[in-house]
Write a protein that holds these residues in place. Structure first.
Motif, mmCIF file in Angstrom:
data_model
loop_
_atom_site.group_PDB
_atom_site.id
_atom_site.type_symbol
_atom_site.label_atom_id
_atom_site.label_comp_id
_atom_site.label_asym_id
_atom_site.label_seq_id
_atom_site.Cartn_x
_atom_site.Cartn_y
_atom_site.Cartn_z
ATOM 1 N N ARG A 23 0.154 -1.130 -0.075
ATOM 2 C CA ARG A 23 -0.174 0.073 -0.245
ATOM 3 C C ARG A 23 0.775 1.346 0.406
ATOM 4 N NH1 ARG A 23 -3.015 -2.953 3.552
ATOM 5 N NH2 ARG A 23 -2.223 -2.391 5.934
ATOM 6 N N ALA A 24 2.020 1.157 0.566
ATOM 7 C CA ALA A 24 2.971 2.552 0.884
ATOM 8 C C ALA A 24 3.707 2.442 -0.333
ATOM 9 C CB ALA A 24 4.498 2.753 1.794
ATOM 10 N N LEU A 25 3.662 1.910 -1.142
ATOM 11 C CA LEU A 25 4.502 2.245 -1.914
ATOM 12 C C LEU A 25 3.735 2.165 -3.627
ATOM 13 C CD1 LEU A 25 6.388 -1.502 -2.802
ATOM 14 C CD2 LEU A 25 7.298 0.736 -2.960
ATOM 15 N N ARG A 26 2.479 1.674 -3.936
ATOM 16 C CA ARG A 26 1.146 2.519 -4.279
ATOM 17 C C ARG A 26 1.265 3.863 -4.239
ATOM 18 N NH1 ARG A 26 -1.543 -0.337 -7.788
ATOM 19 N NH2 ARG A 26 -2.666 0.317 -7.792
ATOM 20 N N PRO A 41 8.404 -11.083 -6.741
ATOM 21 C CA PRO A 41 9.547 -10.133 -7.860
ATOM 22 C C PRO A 41 8.970 -8.915 -7.949
ATOM 23 C CG PRO A 41 8.817 -12.109 -8.840
ATOM 24 C CD PRO A 41 8.203 -12.355 -7.701
ATOM 25 N N ASP A 42 7.050 -8.384 -7.949
ATOM 26 C CA ASP A 42 7.121 -7.402 -8.679
ATOM 27 C C ASP A 42 7.098 -6.343 -8.119
ATOM 28 O OD1 ASP A 42 6.170 -8.098 -11.708
ATOM 29 O OD2 ASP A 42 4.125 -8.639 -10.421
ATOM 30 N N THR A 43 6.073 -6.485 -6.209
ATOM 31 C CA THR A 43 7.167 -6.174 -4.785
ATOM 32 C C THR A 43 8.047 -5.547 -4.816
ATOM 33 O OG1 THR A 43 5.032 -6.571 -4.712
ATOM 34 C CG2 THR A 43 6.232 -6.128 -2.767
ATOM 35 N N GLU A 44 9.400 -6.489 -5.145
ATOM 36 C CA GLU A 44 11.099 -6.622 -4.507
ATOM 37 C C GLU A 44 10.842 -5.457 -5.907
ATOM 38 O OE1 GLU A 44 14.602 -8.674 -4.158
ATOM 39 O OE2 GLU A 44 13.595 -9.691 -5.791
ATOM 40 N N ALA A 45 10.817 -5.529 -6.850
ATOM 41 C CA ALA A 45 11.519 -3.514 -7.767
ATOM 42 C C ALA A 45 11.064 -3.190 -7.354
ATOM 43 C CB ALA A 45 10.862 -4.716 -9.447
ATOM 44 N N GLY A 46 10.023 -2.926 -7.082
ATOM 45 C CA GLY A 46 8.889 -1.592 -7.138
ATOM 46 C C GLY A 46 10.075 -1.153 -5.527
ATOM 47 N N VAL A 47 9.923 -2.054 -4.716
ATOM 48 C CA VAL A 47 11.481 -1.681 -3.190
ATOM 49 C C VAL A 47 12.281 -0.968 -4.415
ATOM 50 C CG1 VAL A 47 12.452 -2.161 -1.394
ATOM 51 C CG2 VAL A 47 9.678 -2.983 -1.691
#
Length: 164
Positions: A23-26, A41-47
């Motif tokens: 939620r924070a990343l969005r 992998p998508d969350t890691e890339a977003g981080v």
């Protein structure tokens, strides 16, 4: 700190803490991150994208330094038939504003009462946004992108409703 006491999370982790980070990343905004509770992998890339722009070490891991830099990842309220208050009124106003250009019915008057008209509007919005159409506004519905404005339903309603 808007994300106090959060544990370090990384690829492979799941659960409520991952949901908070997503939620924070969005809210940075990175609309490519799904709010699904799975640190893949998508969350890691977003981080990593966030870390590159915000200053923490770029490692794809959400530790103290990254938590401190992220915006509030707390959930927005769960809204459904019977919910009342200013957050419902703000939701109704966002649905009314988008009903003309979107493909969902207007909820009617923005009266702060989540009744039948609001439920039907939410269901139409959910269909338009490609999420389960259950008439309940939870994480997945709050995270639906409003395509023309590079925002989400939650940012249109106002992140001041996010819970700590």
């Amino acid at each position: 700190m808007v994300n106090p006491g959060q544990p370090t999370i990384r690829r492979g982790d799941t659960g409520a803490t991952v949901l908070r980070a997503q939620r924070a990343l969005r809210r940075t905004p990175d609309l490519s991150v799904d709010v699904d509770g799975d640190f893949g992998p998508d969350t890691e890339a977003g981080v990593k994208r966030f870390q590159e722009g915000a200053g923490p070490t770029v490692d794809g891991i959400v530790g103290d330094e990254t938590w401190e830099a992220l915006p509030n990842g707390g959930p927005m309220p769960l809204l459904q038939t019977g919910s009342k208050g200013e957050v419902v009124r703000d939701l109704q106003e966002a649905l009314i504003a988008g009903a003309d250009s979107g493909d969902w019915p207007s909820p009617g008057e923005a009266d702060g009462d989540f009744g039948t008209g609001t439920r039907e509007s939410v269901e139409g919005f959910q269909n338009w946004g490609g999420v389960d159409s259950d008439g309940i506004v939870g994480d997945k519905t709050w995270a639906v992108p409003l395509h023309a404005t590079n925002s989400t339903l939650e940012t249109a309603v106002g992140l001041d409703w996010a819970e700590e």
